[in-house]
Design an enzyme around this catalytic site. Sequence first.
Site, PDB file in Angstrom:
ATOM      1  N   THR A   1       0.821  -1.214   0.000  1.00 39.08           N
ATOM      2  CA  THR A   1       0.000   0.000   0.000  1.00 39.08           C
ATOM      3  C   THR A   1       0.854   1.263   0.000  1.00 39.08           C
ATOM      4  O   THR A   1       1.980   1.248   0.516  1.00 39.08           O
ATOM      5  CB  THR A   1      -0.901  -0.014   1.260  1.00 39.08           C
ATOM      6  N   ASP A   2       0.282   2.347  -0.515  1.00 41.15           N
ATOM      7  CA  ASP A   2       0.986   3.641  -0.459  1.00 41.15           C
ATOM      8  C   ASP A   2       1.174   4.130   0.970  1.00 41.15           C
ATOM      9  O   ASP A   2       1.976   5.028   1.231  1.00 41.15           O
ATOM     10  CB  ASP A   2       0.261   4.707  -1.307  1.00 41.15           C
ATOM     11  N   GLU A   3       0.418   3.523   1.919  1.00 40.42           N
ATOM     12  CA  GLU A   3       0.519   3.989   3.312  1.00 40.42           C
ATOM     13  C   GLU A   3       1.888   3.710   3.914  1.00 40.42           C
ATOM     14  O   GLU A   3       2.252   4.302   4.932  1.00 40.42           O
ATOM     15  CB  GLU A   3      -0.568   3.334   4.168  1.00 40.42           C
TER      16      GLU A   3
ATOM     17  N   TYR B   1      -1.660  -0.229  11.168  1.00 41.80           N
ATOM     18  CA  TYR B   1      -1.864  -0.924   9.885  1.00 41.80           C
ATOM     19  C   TYR B   1      -0.674  -0.695   8.954  1.00 41.80           C
ATOM     20  O   TYR B   1      -0.084  -1.637   8.426  1.00 41.80           O
ATOM     21  CB  TYR B   1      -3.154  -0.437   9.223  1.00 41.80           C
TER      22      TYR B   1
ATOM     23  N   LYS C   1       2.180  -3.325   7.361  1.00 40.62           N
ATOM     24  CA  LYS C   1       2.378  -3.524   5.917  1.00 40.62           C
ATOM     25  C   LYS C   1       3.840  -3.238   5.544  1.00 40.62           C
ATOM     26  O   LYS C   1       4.427  -3.930   4.703  1.00 40.62           O
ATOM     27  CB  LYS C   1       1.438  -2.629   5.108  1.00 40.62           C
TER      28      LYS C   1
HETATM   29  P1  NAD Z   1     -10.314  -6.684   2.584  1.00 41.83           P
HETATM   30  O1  NAD Z   1     -10.270  -6.314   4.033  1.00 41.83           O
HETATM   31  O2  NAD Z   1     -11.514  -6.361   1.788  1.00 41.83           O
HETATM   32  O3  NAD Z   1     -10.050  -8.251   2.417  1.00 41.83           O
HETATM   33  C1  NAD Z   1      -9.038  -8.918   3.111  1.00 41.83           C
HETATM   34  C2  NAD Z   1      -9.219 -10.399   2.849  1.00 41.83           C
HETATM   35  O4  NAD Z   1      -8.165 -11.108   3.538  1.00 41.83           O
HETATM   36  C3  NAD Z   1     -10.532 -10.956   3.360  1.00 41.83           C
HETATM   37  O5  NAD Z   1     -11.078 -11.844   2.417  1.00 41.83           O
HETATM   38  C4  NAD Z   1     -10.145 -11.688   4.631  1.00 41.83           C
HETATM   39  O6  NAD Z   1     -11.013 -12.754   4.976  1.00 41.83           O
HETATM   40  C5  NAD Z   1      -8.756 -12.179   4.274  1.00 41.83           C
HETATM   41  N1  NAD Z   1      -7.903 -12.433   5.461  1.00 41.83           N
HETATM   42  C6  NAD Z   1      -7.710 -11.598   6.503  1.00 41.83           C
HETATM   43  N2  NAD Z   1      -6.877 -12.184   7.394  1.00 41.83           N
HETATM   44  C7  NAD Z   1      -6.533 -13.393   6.875  1.00 41.83           C
HETATM   45  C8  NAD Z   1      -5.702 -14.442   7.329  1.00 41.83           C
HETATM   46  N3  NAD Z   1      -5.049 -14.379   8.493  1.00 41.83           N
HETATM   47  N4  NAD Z   1      -5.559 -15.534   6.544  1.00 41.83           N
HETATM   48  C9  NAD Z   1      -6.230 -15.619   5.348  1.00 41.83           C
HETATM   49  N5  NAD Z   1      -7.049 -14.672   4.897  1.00 41.83           N
HETATM   50  C10 NAD Z   1      -7.200 -13.560   5.648  1.00 41.83           C
HETATM   51  O7  NAD Z   1      -8.999  -6.038   1.973  1.00 41.83           O
HETATM   52  P2  NAD Z   1      -8.744  -5.303   0.582  1.00 41.83           P
HETATM   53  O8  NAD Z   1      -9.146  -3.897   0.716  1.00 41.83           O
HETATM   54  O9  NAD Z   1      -9.263  -6.158  -0.487  1.00 41.83           O
HETATM   55  O10 NAD Z   1      -7.150  -5.338   0.554  1.00 41.83           O
HETATM   56  C11 NAD Z   1      -6.441  -6.438  -0.023  1.00 41.83           C
HETATM   57  C12 NAD Z   1      -4.955  -6.154   0.041  1.00 41.83           C
HETATM   58  O11 NAD Z   1      -4.668  -4.934  -0.637  1.00 41.83           O
HETATM   59  C13 NAD Z   1      -4.421  -5.951   1.459  1.00 41.83           C
HETATM   60  O12 NAD Z   1      -3.153  -6.535   1.544  1.00 41.83           O
HETATM   61  C14 NAD Z   1      -4.341  -4.447   1.625  1.00 41.83           C
HETATM   62  O13 NAD Z   1      -3.344  -4.092   2.546  1.00 41.83           O
HETATM   63  C15 NAD Z   1      -3.972  -4.046   0.214  1.00 41.83           C
HETATM   64  N6  NAD Z   1      -4.386  -2.702  -0.208  1.00 41.83           N
HETATM   65  C16 NAD Z   1      -5.684  -2.282  -0.055  1.00 41.83           C
HETATM   66  C17 NAD Z   1      -6.051  -1.033  -0.550  1.00 41.83           C
HETATM   67  C18 NAD Z   1      -7.465  -0.526  -0.437  1.00 41.83           C
HETATM   68  O14 NAD Z   1      -7.712   0.632  -0.779  1.00 41.83           O
HETATM   69  N7  NAD Z   1      -8.431  -1.307  -0.010  1.00 41.83           N
HETATM   70  C19 NAD Z   1      -5.112  -0.213  -1.181  1.00 41.83           C
HETATM   71  C20 NAD Z   1      -3.799  -0.679  -1.310  1.00 41.83           C
HETATM   72  C21 NAD Z   1      -3.447  -1.934  -0.823  1.00 41.83           C
HETATM   73  O1  DAU Z   2      -4.066   4.195   0.658  1.00 41.84           O
HETATM   74  C1  DAU Z   2      -4.267   2.808   0.596  1.00 41.84           C
HETATM   75  C2  DAU Z   2      -5.071   2.392   1.791  1.00 41.84           C
HETATM   76  O2  DAU Z   2      -6.384   2.922   1.580  1.00 41.84           O
HETATM   77  C3  DAU Z   2      -5.137   0.890   1.994  1.00 41.84           C
HETATM   78  O3  DAU Z   2      -3.854   0.399   2.264  1.00 41.84           O
HETATM   79  C4  DAU Z   2      -6.066   0.560   3.169  1.00 41.84           C
HETATM   80  O4  DAU Z   2      -6.223  -0.840   3.272  1.00 41.84           O
HETATM   81  C5  DAU Z   2      -7.416   1.184   2.906  1.00 41.84           C
HETATM   82  O5  DAU Z   2      -8.235   0.987   4.036  1.00 41.84           O
HETATM   83  C6  DAU Z   2      -7.280   2.674   2.626  1.00 41.84           C
HETATM   84  O6  DAU Z   2      -6.858   3.405   3.807  1.00 41.84           O
HETATM   85  P1  DAU Z   2      -7.434   4.845   4.188  1.00 41.84           P
HETATM   86  O7  DAU Z   2      -7.344   5.005   5.654  1.00 41.84           O
HETATM   87  O8  DAU Z   2      -6.867   5.919   3.360  1.00 41.84           O
HETATM   88  O9  DAU Z   2      -8.947   4.632   3.683  1.00 41.84           O
HETATM   89  P2  DAU Z   2     -10.360   4.921   4.372  1.00 41.84           P
HETATM   90  O10 DAU Z   2     -11.373   4.529   3.362  1.00 41.84           O
HETATM   91  O11 DAU Z   2     -10.472   4.382   5.749  1.00 41.84           O
HETATM   92  O12 DAU Z   2     -10.320   6.500   4.489  1.00 41.84           O
HETATM   93  C7  DAU Z   2     -10.150   7.338   3.350  1.00 41.84           C
HETATM   94  C8  DAU Z   2     -10.064   8.766   3.845  1.00 41.84           C
HETATM   95  O13 DAU Z   2     -11.331   9.138   4.384  1.00 41.84           O
HETATM   96  C9  DAU Z   2      -9.053   8.971   4.953  1.00 41.84           C
HETATM   97  O14 DAU Z   2      -8.451  10.247   4.829  1.00 41.84           O
HETATM   98  C10 DAU Z   2      -9.892   8.913   6.210  1.00 41.84           C
HETATM   99  C11 DAU Z   2     -11.204   9.516   5.759  1.00 41.84           C
HETATM  100  N1  DAU Z   2     -12.385   8.994   6.474  1.00 41.84           N
HETATM  101  C12 DAU Z   2     -12.543   7.654   6.564  1.00 41.84           C
HETATM  102  C13 DAU Z   2     -13.627   7.114   7.226  1.00 41.84           C
HETATM  103  C14 DAU Z   2     -13.796   5.610   7.340  1.00 41.84           C
HETATM  104  C15 DAU Z   2     -13.322   9.872   6.991  1.00 41.84           C
HETATM  105  O15 DAU Z   2     -13.172  11.097   6.887  1.00 41.84           O
HETATM  106  N2  DAU Z   2     -14.387   9.330   7.650  1.00 41.84           N
HETATM  107  C16 DAU Z   2     -14.582   8.010   7.792  1.00 41.84           C
HETATM  108  O16 DAU Z   2     -15.579   7.603   8.431  1.00 41.84           O
END
Ligand code: NAD
Ligand code: DAU
Length: 340
Positions: A125-127, A150, A154
């Site tokens: 992730t970019d985080e 988190y 990562k």
């Molecule tokens: P999500 O939370 O929707 O899904 C996570 C999945 O992993 C679920 O199906 C869950 O059951 C499974 N899981 C969790 N713990 C596990 C374990 N111990 N063993 C096996 N399976 C397990 O997540 P997402 O948003 O789809 O993110 C997927 C990947 O992408 C993650 O690695 C996350 O860090 C990364 N990522 C997410 C975002 C985003 O914006 N959502 C952005 C950049 C990177």
């Molecule tokens: O940037 C990549 C990441 O994006 C992934 O690695 C993470 O898995 C994913 O959860 C996401 O993280 P963020 O914290 O950026 O996403 P989130 O959707 O939680 O929040 C997006 C922005 O909105 C952030 O600045 C926080 C803000 N926010 C979020 C929630 C849930 C609010 O203002 N109110 C809210 O209730």
Amino acid sequence: MNNLLITGGCGFIGSNFVRYWLAQHPESRVVVYDKLTYAGRKENLQDLWDLPNLSLVVGDIGDLDLVRRTCQEHGTDLIVNFAAETHVDQSILGPLVFTDTNVRGTHVLLEVARELCIRLHHISTDEVYGHIRDEHQSVETDELAPRSPYAASKAAADQLVQAYHITYGLPVTITRGANNVGPYQYPEKAVPLFSTNAILGEPLPVYGDGKQMRDYAHVYDHCTGIEAVLLRGNVGEVYNVGTGREMTNLEMVDIVLSALGKDHSLVRHVADRPGHDRRYSMNVDKLRSLGWEPKYDPRQAVAEAARWYAENRSWWEPIRSGEFREYYEKQYAERLAEGR
Ligand code: NAD
Ligand code: DAU
């Protein structure tokens, strides 16, 4: 790369990737390995489970014996690791499971990959770059400076993946994705939370001043970016995946509300997330050099995602009225009562 183990394949990005990969590479065999946590939903792939080349193993990536046995039984030649605990707010409420899954779990996958000589692609992730100041855009060689439990978990996983390449010569690649939006995203994340709240006529809890900046990228473009790295990326390398363009959360809220035909009276400014990263921004030229281009601009991506929630209430209504309520109360009840 014909026998894939896709961990976390029942989650948001994982399920979109499984769907995309099987459509593009129907000759592949895919095993989804997923613990089915609250965020993992078998129904995200409901229409695909009858395929002869798709199967599900329910298990934890931290279970070394089960991961090894699954890879041996299926002749896995590529692990794509999406499995993770993924929500920053949940990592603030209960951080330990983030270390268990994101760090130790990834380490177990690396050990199995090393033992059985399997290529591993890790989804990051970019985080991990922390919050980005001024006009800078993160490049893949920037130092990691994570700021939430988190993001720290990562970053630790990324470093283990790179260490296995350096030390053991394990063939690995890493992609670092921006904020994804699109179908099947669990409604704890901002875009699905705001979309579903707006549809239900409930307030949208914007943290702090709402001027934090994110690159809201369509999950489809993340899938094509991962595919480009798997097919054409250099082993041992890291690639950023995003649009390279960010917007404020308030702009994102505007897009959600106008896509759903709702007005601003629903917006509430509430207590900020502790340690809230102000801005993420990545340079994606390295991925572009593999011939990849994003299809969606961030405005389109957010609007399309919001509309998906309007059109797919049967997917999220059972989630919102079930276990999610308890988390929502804990995270938002006090904030909303004090919000303005
Ligand atoms: P999500 O939370 O929707 O899904 C996570 C999945 O992993 C679920 O199906 C869950 O059951 C499974 N899981 C969790 N713990 C596990 C374990 N111990 N063993 C096996 N399976 C397990 O997540 P997402 O948003 O789809 O993110 C997927 C990947 O992408 C993650 O690695 C996350 O860090 C990364 N990522 C997410 C975002 C985003 O914006 N959502 C952005 C950049 C990177
Ligand atoms: O940037 C990549 C990441 O994006 C992934 O690695 C993470 O898995 C994913 O959860 C996401 O993280 P963020 O914290 O950026 O996403 P989130 O959707 O939680 O929040 C997006 C922005 O909105 C952030 O600045 C926080 C803000 N926010 C979020 C929630 C849930 C609010 O203002 N109110 C809210 O209730």
